[in-house]
Design an enzyme around this catalytic site. Sequence first.
Site, PDB file in Angstrom:
ATOM      1  N   ARG A 247      -0.302   2.138   0.688  1.00 31.68           N
ATOM      2  CA  ARG A 247       0.000   2.559   2.057  1.00 31.68           C
ATOM      3  C   ARG A 247      -0.890   1.816   3.048  1.00 31.68           C
ATOM      4  NH1 ARG A 247      -0.076   7.050  -1.303  1.00 31.68           N
ATOM      5  NH2 ARG A 247       1.932   8.157  -1.481  1.00 31.68           N
ATOM      6  N   LYS A 274      -3.613   9.539   0.277  1.00 31.11           N
ATOM      7  CA  LYS A 274      -2.787  10.620   0.807  1.00 31.11           C
ATOM      8  C   LYS A 274      -2.943  11.886  -0.019  1.00 31.11           C
ATOM      9  CE  LYS A 274       1.998  11.724   2.052  1.00 31.11           C
ATOM     10  NZ  LYS A 274       3.386  11.209   2.112  1.00 31.11           N
ATOM     11  N   HIS A 335       5.621   0.124   5.127  1.00 28.12           N
ATOM     12  CA  HIS A 335       5.880   1.155   4.117  1.00 28.12           C
ATOM     13  C   HIS A 335       7.094   0.785   3.261  1.00 28.12           C
ATOM     14  CE1 HIS A 335       5.026   5.260   2.694  1.00 28.12           C
ATOM     15  NE2 HIS A 335       6.320   5.304   2.416  1.00 28.12           N
ATOM     16  N   ARG A 338       6.873  -0.541  -0.399  1.00 31.06           N
ATOM     17  CA  ARG A 338       6.789   0.376  -1.542  1.00 31.06           C
ATOM     18  C   ARG A 338       8.166   0.637  -2.136  1.00 31.06           C
ATOM     19  NH1 ARG A 338       2.338   3.486  -2.169  1.00 31.06           N
ATOM     20  NH2 ARG A 338       3.464   5.450  -2.510  1.00 31.06           N
ATOM     21  N   HIS A 361       2.121   8.689  -6.364  1.00 28.61           N
ATOM     22  CA  HIS A 361       2.891   9.858  -5.944  1.00 28.61           C
ATOM     23  C   HIS A 361       2.290  11.109  -6.563  1.00 28.61           C
ATOM     24  CE1 HIS A 361       6.759   7.422  -4.928  1.00 28.61           C
ATOM     25  NE2 HIS A 361       5.881   7.437  -3.942  1.00 28.61           N
ATOM     26  N   TYR A 371      -6.713  15.730 -14.414  1.00 28.56           N
ATOM     27  CA  TYR A 371      -7.349  15.224 -15.622  1.00 28.56           C
ATOM     28  C   TYR A 371      -6.970  13.774 -15.918  1.00 28.56           C
ATOM     29  CZ  TYR A 371      -9.269  19.706 -17.084  1.00 28.56           C
ATOM     30  OH  TYR A 371     -10.002  20.854 -17.156  1.00 28.56           O
TER      31      TYR A 371
END
Length: 410
Positions: A247, A274, A335, A338, A361, A371
């Site tokens: 981004r 994000k 953007h 992506r 994402h 984890y």
Amino acid sequence: MLKDVHIRNAKPEEKSYRLPDGEWLYLEIRPNRKSGKVGKKVWLLKYRQPDNRKESILTIGEYPKVSIKQARNAADEARDLLKRGIDPNTHKKNALIKQSRVAANTFEVVAREWHANNYEKWKPTNAAKILRRLELDVFPHIGERPITALEPPDILDVCRLIESRGAFEYASRIKQFIAAVYRYAIVTGKARHNPASELRGALKAYKQQHHAALSNADLPQFFRDLEADSSTVLKLAIRFTLLTFVRTAEVRGAQWSEIDWDKAVWHIPGERMKMKLPHDVPLSRQALDLLRELHPLTGDSEFLFYTQRRTVPMSENAMLQLIRRIGWKEKTTVHGFRALASSNFYDAGFRSEAIEKQLAHKEPNAVKGAYNHMARFWEERVRIMQWWADFLDSQQHGARVIPIRAGVSA
């Protein structure tokens, strides 16, 4: 029982005296003041305190502001409280405290408190943007009103004003902010219901605008137009963003200290992501070559990309302005890189888990994601990044990239 004519004819004397109305309700006529002001006529109710039976006085109000009928009604309400074991003076004091709290908790006061409470969760630029939107489009209309006094039509009026400008998506966003303020007000005891939550279906629908994105067929011409521009650092920023498909904010804040040259990895800290989780980007051979080309230009700064002052990263719109300058404004955004990368990865047959992980994402399972956010599908992510860099080279220089679909492990 008293009548208005009796009260009007009652004149102040040297000392206070009381006119009885019945059932311990009195009108007290007070003497004139030395200043020359006429003495007040005040409604009083005498009663015994529920807990100790001591005599006490409840002041109801001044005549004629409080009429005979209003005084009698207030006396009846006080007697009802006494029957329930409630001291009317205590009840009155609590009501005044509650009233002062309600007056103090205006929508703007609570909204600013909500904003301050959530500030650390947002990026500074987003926090400033949210507050500015409230200051421009919400506070002028409902900011001074008690938060408990607002109803759904009041919130709808605010949103309708924004819709009248054609900003339908923005109106929906403002409703979300107002609803969030009320959720905070409810859990902190400042409100009992959320009027914004009742506006479902009331706002005008809008079509979500997707970011414009390049197609594979666009890439050769896009690279030619990009190379023709004279802004060396910005051109490298565009190419680096294409290679890494991160981004804009993540590229803007990129620092040389985050680059691990030996392991060919860019470590992006969580505070700039994000999803607020650290993100590792495998660096292809082409990405490393680009960084070596860039270092003599910006290596005197902590930031990879700056255009004027080395202590400040390039502006938020710098890359977009370059895209506009070379004539691609209508065909792509930063953007959109992506989306271009993602569609190619799926077409090439890479596993969706590896693709989504490299796109950073959000994972459906937050605990699982916490984890595994660093290491999941790492080897395949490395292959993805090198395959993508080779693919971009093929579009710019005409080399052939071998499809990976047949070789992807299950």
